[in-house]
Write a protein that holds these residues in place. Structure first.
Motif, mmCIF file in Angstrom:
data_model
loop_
_atom_site.group_PDB
_atom_site.id
_atom_site.type_symbol
_atom_site.label_atom_id
_atom_site.label_comp_id
_atom_site.label_asym_id
_atom_site.label_seq_id
_atom_site.Cartn_x
_atom_site.Cartn_y
_atom_site.Cartn_z
ATOM 1 N N TYR A 137 -3.420 -19.043 12.674
ATOM 2 C CA TYR A 137 -2.933 -17.830 11.990
ATOM 3 C C TYR A 137 -2.659 -18.141 10.524
ATOM 4 O O TYR A 137 -2.093 -19.177 10.193
ATOM 5 C CB TYR A 137 -1.660 -17.352 12.685
ATOM 6 N N ASN A 138 -3.067 -17.223 9.660
ATOM 7 C CA ASN A 138 -2.818 -17.392 8.230
ATOM 8 C C ASN A 138 -1.621 -16.534 7.820
ATOM 9 O O ASN A 138 -1.729 -15.314 7.721
ATOM 10 C CB ASN A 138 -4.065 -16.964 7.442
ATOM 11 N N PRO A 139 -0.454 -17.164 7.582
ATOM 12 C CA PRO A 139 0.758 -16.382 7.296
ATOM 13 C C PRO A 139 0.681 -15.649 5.957
ATOM 14 O O PRO A 139 1.528 -14.793 5.677
ATOM 15 C CB PRO A 139 1.872 -17.442 7.289
ATOM 16 N N ALA A 140 -0.319 -15.975 5.155
ATOM 17 C CA ALA A 140 -0.439 -15.294 3.860
ATOM 18 C C ALA A 140 -0.842 -13.825 4.021
ATOM 19 O O ALA A 140 -0.641 -13.026 3.108
ATOM 20 C CB ALA A 140 -1.462 -16.022 2.984
ATOM 21 N N VAL A 141 -1.406 -13.478 5.184
ATOM 22 C CA VAL A 141 -1.819 -12.082 5.349
ATOM 23 C C VAL A 141 -0.811 -11.312 6.195
ATOM 24 O O VAL A 141 -0.889 -11.289 7.398
ATOM 25 C CB VAL A 141 -3.221 -11.947 5.987
ATOM 26 N N ALA A 142 0.149 -10.721 5.533
ATOM 27 C CA ALA A 142 1.131 -9.920 6.256
ATOM 28 C C ALA A 142 0.880 -8.455 5.945
ATOM 29 O O ALA A 142 0.459 -8.113 4.842
ATOM 30 C CB ALA A 142 2.541 -10.324 5.835
ATOM 31 N N GLY A 143 1.126 -7.609 6.907
ATOM 32 C CA GLY A 143 0.956 -6.182 6.693
ATOM 33 C C GLY A 143 2.025 -5.663 5.749
ATOM 34 O O GLY A 143 3.170 -6.083 5.809
ATOM 35 N N VAL A 144 1.664 -4.776 4.830
ATOM 36 C CA VAL A 144 2.623 -4.200 3.897
ATOM 37 C C VAL A 144 2.701 -2.710 4.160
ATOM 38 O O VAL A 144 1.677 -2.039 4.291
ATOM 39 C CB VAL A 144 2.173 -4.445 2.437
ATOM 40 N N HIS A 145 3.930 -2.210 4.289
ATOM 41 C CA HIS A 145 4.099 -0.759 4.423
ATOM 42 C C HIS A 145 4.617 -0.225 3.101
ATOM 43 O O HIS A 145 5.713 -0.573 2.670
ATOM 44 C CB HIS A 145 5.093 -0.457 5.550
ATOM 45 N N ASP A 146 3.820 0.573 2.426
ATOM 46 C CA ASP A 146 4.214 1.084 1.120
ATOM 47 C C ASP A 146 3.564 2.452 0.922
ATOM 48 O O ASP A 146 2.427 2.558 0.454
ATOM 49 C CB ASP A 146 3.777 0.093 0.035
ATOM 50 N N THR A 147 4.299 3.485 1.277
ATOM 51 C CA THR A 147 3.751 4.844 1.204
ATOM 52 C C THR A 147 3.372 5.212 -0.232
ATOM 53 O O THR A 147 2.317 5.803 -0.479
ATOM 54 C CB THR A 147 4.783 5.849 1.752
ATOM 55 N N ALA A 148 4.237 4.818 -1.175
ATOM 56 C CA ALA A 148 3.958 5.166 -2.578
ATOM 57 C C ALA A 148 2.662 4.519 -3.045
ATOM 58 O O ALA A 148 1.842 5.146 -3.722
ATOM 59 C CB ALA A 148 5.132 4.726 -3.460
#
Lengths: 567, 323
Positions: free
Chosen positions: A357-368
């Motif tokens: 697993y590559n921890p550098a790829v995290a999901g980002v939640h940003d509606t704006a």
């Protein structure tokens, strides 16, 4: 009066009967694919029990519930990838067996060695194993099995063996030669394929045309199928001569329920002792609170995701896919739908418990940011109805989901709300499983295209378990990317994922997987939302020694063997 | 009379042909196909050639018209074919399931007819009174209960909470029971499904009986009976109920036809191995031959039940004989 009404009544009656039949939802069982698992020293199963039922002279019978029948449970008749394959393997053995960490260990093959470029595997077959009918299990049975599955197609086992060029016997060894290096061969083939007795199967010329009764269910495994009542029950008796030692459970009765509500009622009333299906998150605490029921829970490799048709406008635009990815709140889905009993999905596909697993790829939640991205790419709401437009049409899409999966329905409803916030309208269409599959994966062949805009989808554990199978999901060539249901294609993704398939060096392989995760997270071929936990309920007074295999759950022969006989 | 009989026979023939043809079309009009069932769960891993071979083996690659004629030929020769799922003869599969279905649907039909007719007659007799209105309201309430909900409620109370009765199946799996113990086991397993079906069926019989009674109660001959001093019970059972029973018989005949179809929902809730569940499994997996065969059984059952009602009607109501 009767006469006049006769014809309409008849037709209405018939229509009603037909209509009543049409309402049904099958269990979603076909979203699976072939097996094996790669690597991983996975963070182990969580609260797998440590206590064993006190040894007693009384025979132990475990009554297990499944939902939906599995036919006669031989390699050509079992129905679902889970738990059908798992029950099949109670009767049969594979050359290797997954241990609790999900790593294949020697089993029928007491040693497995390979050459440096992973094109030749030498398997030394264990001495003293016998078939249920008393005949000895030999190297010839192993060779026969390989040849048989190659000659007589099954979806799973024949696929496992594609690329096998030669199978030769030398003394106690079977030597398997591959056309190209296959770093996952031990996982996808050796730990997956049931070894068949030659003396039983050599008389069956075309298994596809055969009507099987249970007399052909002769395996070498810890259980023998002694009775089968269609859509009612299976009776499996312990094999006292099992080569790893007699199982701890003397009899396993598998009861077929029509739906999960029936199975839950039966375990609460004490009529069954374990459920061989995952219980839904809202049931976990409720069941655990009832004595003597306990829960075995841990991370699993099944996935919940959003698919979109990347070949269609506007999903062919990366900005739209990225905006959807940004608008989705994965944490909210894990908290609201799974009540915390799931791992947040990685946008790079690979489960965080896997060593690659590559921890550098995290999901980002940003509606704006999602809104800004859509605005920047020219998707504006010009008529002020709250829905953006593309090519003069509203960004209003249908999201297909299968009605038999209530969690997936809830996910879809949440996604609809999340995307509404960025000006994309999603209408959830809940349809019967066969209809949903036919739209997303027509005739199970991606060459037939796609008949959906967006769909809630998921893959079974084996697809995730073997990380190099990532190529099957994202490669643009249908021969390699045969599970690429979104029609995605990207030259760099093609190059890396194809290289991964044949890379023999594990350090290079790991680095390729790391890179690929970054690329997939950037290109968004699909949106991976979550990996639901497996949670299994059992009656601890009857049998408590269930072993949770990381990523795979408790349904395996390992759970029913005494601790000393486990891999 | 003879001319009329022939016309009715024509009518049945037309309905049979249309319905049986529809039975062929319905499975094929549904989205999806039996590929996953034929090829197994990992059909997605097969090559296109392997998939085509699977389709060819069962003849689904033939033109629809020729499949249609093959189908009719099989129907007319009584050949129900083989299940895609298990490869077993469908006649045998239906033969295994039908007794279970008829046990629960038949028993509930008899019980609900008994209570429905009596309560319906009583209610009509007391029309407009408090007991009638209470019964009427109660029955309409019962009728609107969702069947799966009632089934689950009974399971929850009698199996889970009280532990008196089994919650699923037709027999205790792997129990090796024989003789009386076996019969008792079957009976215990049938109680909750029969109770659910009965509770849900009574309102239909009740309402039909009540309305039919009310119609008859207004007729002149009842007034005549009263005038000539017949006792109340003689009027109720000898005159009113007897004349009101015909529509109820039609209703029950249709119900009897439905009994063959089993109850998809009840058999699912109780995981009961009846015909309804066979159809449920067949439809969800697109097992075309089983779907066709089961629909054929329903079609024939409905037609026969109607024929039965048509034949019974003149016997029950002499006025129908001379039309």
């Amino acid at each position: 009066m009767l006469r006049r009404w006769n014809l309409p009544i008849l037709l209405v009656s018939l229509a009603l009967i037909a209509g009543a039949c049409g309402d049904s939802d099958p269990e979603a069982s076909t979203t699976t694919a072939a097996g094996g698992t790669t690597a991983p020293t996975v963070a182990g199963a969580t609260d797998a029990p440590t206590t064993t039922a006190p040894p007693s002279a009384d025979p132990v019978t475990v009554r297990a519930a499944i939902t939906g029948g599995e036919d006669t449970l031989n390699p050509y008749t079992y129905i679902s990838g889970f738990p059908g394959w798992n029950l099949l393997m109670m009767q049969y053995d594979s050359l290797m067996q997954l241990d609790s960490a999900g790593i294949p260990q020697p089993w029928l093959a007491e040693s497995v060695t390979s050459n440096a470029d992973l094109t030749e595997f030498t398997l030394t077959i264990v001495q003293g194993a016998t078939w249920h009918d008393g005949q000895p299990l030999t190297v010839n049975d192993v060779k026969f099995t390989f040849d048989y599955f190659i000659d007589n197609a099954t979806g799973r086992f024949s696929r496992d063996l594609r690329g096998v060029e030669s199978v030769t016997v030398s003394g106690n060894d079977v030597v398997v030669g591959l056309a190209a290096p296959n770093p996952a061969f031990d996982l996808v083939a050796l730990a997956d394929i049931p070894i068949l007795p030659q003396h039983v199967w050599e008389g069956i010329a075309t298994p596809g045309d055969q009507t099987f009764d249970i007399s052909t269910n002769v395996g070498s495994g810890p259980y023998m199928l002694t009775d089968y009542q269609e859509d009612q029950s299976y009776r499996l008796k312990a094999n006292p001569d099992y080569f790893r030692g007699a199982p701890a459970v003397d009899e396993l009765v598998v009861i077929v329920f029509a739906d999960d509500a029936g199975a839950l009622a039966a375990i609460r009333s004490g009529e069954v002792d374990v459920i061989f299906e995952r219980v839904s998150p809202e049931q976990i605490d409720l069941l655990d609170a009832q004595d003597p029921l306990d829960i075995s829970q841990g991370p699993e490799f099944t996935t919940q995701m959003i698919n979109f048709d990347v070949s269609k406008r506007p999903f062919d635009d990366l900005a739209v896919r990225k905006a959807i990815d940004l608008a989705v709140d994965r944490q909210d889905i894990v908290d609201t739908v799974f009540l915390g009993a799931a791992t947040i999905g990685s946008p790079g596909w690979v489960h965080p418990d896997k060593p690659v697993y590559n921890p550098a790829v995290a999901g980002v939640h940003d509606t704006a940011a999602a809104i800004a991205m859509l605005e920047g790419a020219g998707y504006l709401d010009s008529d002020g109805d709250g829905i953006r437009e593309f090519d003069g049409q509203p960004m209003s899409f249908e999201m297909l989901t299968n009605s038999s999966d209530s969690l997936r329905l809830r996910i879809s409803e949440l996604i609809s709300e999340m995307l509404a916030e960025v000006g994309i309208e999603v209408t959830v269409a809940s349809v019967e499983t066969a209809t949903w599959e036919q739209a997303v994966w027509p005739d199970f062949d991606i060459a037939n295209g796609r008949n959906y805009e967006m769909a809630a989808w998921g893959w079974s554990a084996p697809v995730q378990a073997n990380t190099i199978r990532i190529a099957e999901l994202v490669h643009s060539d249908g021969g390699i990317g045969f599970l690429n249901l979104t029609g995605f294609g990207h030259p760099d993704v093609d190059t890396i994922s194809a290289a991964l398939l044949t890379e023999a060096d594990s350090a290079t392989s790991t680095s390729l997987i790391m890179d690929l995760q970054v690329l997939i997270a950037e290109q968004v071929p699909f949106v991976l939302l979550a990996y639901p936990d497996g949670a299994y309920v059992y009656n601890s007074e009857v049998y408590a020694d269930w072993e949770f295999i990381a990523g795979q759950g408790i349904v395996s022969k390992v759970s029913l063997l005494p601790p000393g006989a486990r891999p | 009379m003879r001319r009329f009989g022939l016309r009715r026979l024509d009518q049945y023939l037309v309905v049979f042909i249309v319905a049986v043809s529809l039975n062929f079309m319905l499975p094929r009009l549904m989205p999806g196909n039996p590929l996953a069932l034929l090829a197994g769960v990992d059909v997605g891993l097969m090559t296109p050639d392997e998939r085509a071979e699977v389709i060819r083996q069962v003849g689904l690659d033939a033109p629809l018209v020729s499949q249609f004629f093959d189908y009719w030929r099989a129907v007319l020769t009584g050949d129900l074919g083989f299940s895609y799922r298990s490869g077993r003869p469908i006649g045998e599969m239906i033969g295994e399931r039908l007794p279970w279905t008829l046990l629960i649907t038949g028993a509930s039909l008899v019980i609900s007819a008994f209570f429905g007719i009596i309560i319906g007659a009583f209610s009509a007799w007391r029309r407009g009174k408090k007991s009638d209105l209470t019964l009427l309201t109660g029955m309409i309430g019962l009728q609107s209960l969702p069947s799966f909900w009632l089934g689950m409620l009974l399971i929850s109370v009698f199996a889970v909470q009280l532990g008196w009765l089994p919650s699923f199946g037709a027999v205790t799996p792997a129990s090796d029971l024989t003789g009386l113990a076996h019969v008792r086991d079957i009976a215990e397993h049938a109680v909750l499904p029969i109770a659910t079906l009965t509770v849900l069926s009574i309102p239909g019989v009740y309402l039909t009986m009540r309305y039919s009674m009310l119609e008859v109660l207004g007729d002149d001959f009842i007034r005549t009976a009263r005038a000539k001093g017949a006792s109340e019970s003689r009027i109720l059972f000898g005159h009113v109920a007897r004349n009101a029973i015909a529509p109820v018989v039609t209703f029950l005949a249709i119900r009897f036809a439905f009994a063959f179809g089993g109850s998809v929902i009840i058999e699912t809730v109780f995981s009961y191995p009846g015909l309804g569940r066979l159809v449920f499994e067949a439809v969800s997996r697109r097992d075309y031959p089983v779907m066709q065969a089961a629909f054929l059984v329903f079609t024939v059952a409905v037609l026969l039940a109607n024929l039965l009602a048509d034949l019974l009607y003149p016997i029950l109501d002499p006025r129908m004989r001379e039309q």
